[in-house]
Scaffold this active site. Structure first.
Site, mmCIF file in Angstrom:
data_model
loop_
_atom_site.group_PDB
_atom_site.id
_atom_site.type_symbol
_atom_site.label_atom_id
_atom_site.label_comp_id
_atom_site.label_asym_id
_atom_site.label_seq_id
_atom_site.Cartn_x
_atom_site.Cartn_y
_atom_site.Cartn_z
ATOM 1 N N ASP A 52 1.096 -1.546 -0.003
ATOM 2 C CA ASP A 52 0.167 -0.165 -0.234
ATOM 3 C C ASP A 52 0.532 1.075 -0.155
ATOM 4 O O ASP A 52 0.303 2.294 -0.215
ATOM 5 C CB ASP A 52 -0.929 -0.078 1.055
ATOM 6 C CG ASP A 52 -2.060 -0.925 1.266
ATOM 7 O OD1 ASP A 52 -1.765 -1.839 0.443
ATOM 8 O OD2 ASP A 52 -2.748 -0.493 1.773
ATOM 9 N N ASP A 53 1.818 1.307 0.228
ATOM 10 C CA ASP A 53 3.136 2.858 0.402
ATOM 11 C C ASP A 53 3.115 2.833 -1.299
ATOM 12 O O ASP A 53 3.992 3.579 -1.231
ATOM 13 C CB ASP A 53 4.013 1.815 1.177
ATOM 14 C CG ASP A 53 3.917 2.942 2.154
ATOM 15 O OD1 ASP A 53 3.520 3.198 2.988
ATOM 16 O OD2 ASP A 53 4.966 1.765 2.997
#
Length: 256
Positions: free
Chosen positions: A43-44
């Site tokens: 998700d980064d």
């Protein structure tokens, strides 16, 4: 001459709200010996919201088109080479909460003790410098084989539609590059679940992601698919799979 230490990459993938981040944080913070693991979140690597694709008239956070795959591959290659995160890397995902851990502390402690005994008795540290745990919804998907192939150990967690929907909708929202995201009504049905099915149906008999695993497909790709069950059993299973993966890789039989 001592063996060259390896950095092992572990993919911990699965549908949204299947327990990926919860298990990844437990492996990183509680189970494996201190300083032997790094934790990275898929998700980064989201693109800015303005660049995300659309699905069913909604912003689509759950497809390969939502990810900066160049940055992801570059980061994984840096980790492989240096055994550490790039110096400029900053995680926003660590700001997001995960669902409460219902695993008894006694289970976590017992797994930690047995894992550290295994690490010492097997002299794992002589061969492995880091186990890098990467959690994300699309590490093993059909459309990005170049990402899947970067991992030494490939684990796919399971959760049915009803379970994933209940857990996801219990969350208040998510920290993003721009600030905050809350799922609109019907988001799981219209975006999240269809995206997961499209990317992972090829791993299941008849394309039914809630049904039987296609054993030939997962064996060919070196993917371990978790059995159905609760989080406690899943944690024990994942720990065992990681240990086996480490031993295979040390023996030169890793999946690559």
């Amino acid at each position: 001459m001592p063996p060259k230490k390896q950095t092992l990459l572990l993919a911990l993938s699965g549908p949204s709200s299947s327990g990926k981040t919860t298990l990844a944080r437990l492996l990183h913070r509680s189970i494996f010996p201190p300083s032997t693991t790094l934790l990275l979140h898929l998700d980064d690597f989201y693109l800015p919201e303005s660049q995300l694709p659309q699905r069913a008239g909604l912003v689509d956070w759950d497809s390969a088109g939502a990810l900066d795959l160049v940055a992801l591959e570059s980061t994984l290659q840096h980790i492989r080479m240096h055994g550490s995160l790039p110096p400029t890397f900053v995680s926003k995902e660590d700001s997001n909460a995960v669902w409460a851990v219902s695993i008894p502390s006694e289970t976590i402690s017992a797994l930690a003790v047995s894992t550290r005994e295994w690490w010492t008795a097997g002299r794992i540290g002589e061969y492995v410098s880091q186990i890098v745990i990467v959690d994300g919804f699309l590490l093993l998907g059909k459309s990005i084989p170049q990402v899947r192939e970067l991992f030494d150990v490939r684990v796919l967690l399971r959760a049915g539609f009803a379970e994933a929907k209940m857990r996801r909708e219990a969350r208040s929202g998510y920290v993003t590059l721009e600030g905050w995201w809350e799922d609109p009504p019907g988001y799981v049905e219209k975006v999240v679940w269809p995206g997961f099915v499209e990317e992972h149906a090829f791993l299941f008999t008849g394309g039914d992601v809630e049904g039987d695993v296609d054993e030939k497909a997962v064996r060919t790709l070196g993917i371990e698919v978790a059995p159905k069950g609760g989080l406690e059993g899943m944690l024990s299973w994942v720990v065992d799979i990681v240990r086996q993966g480490v031993e295979r890789t040390i023996d030169g039989e890793g999946s690559g």
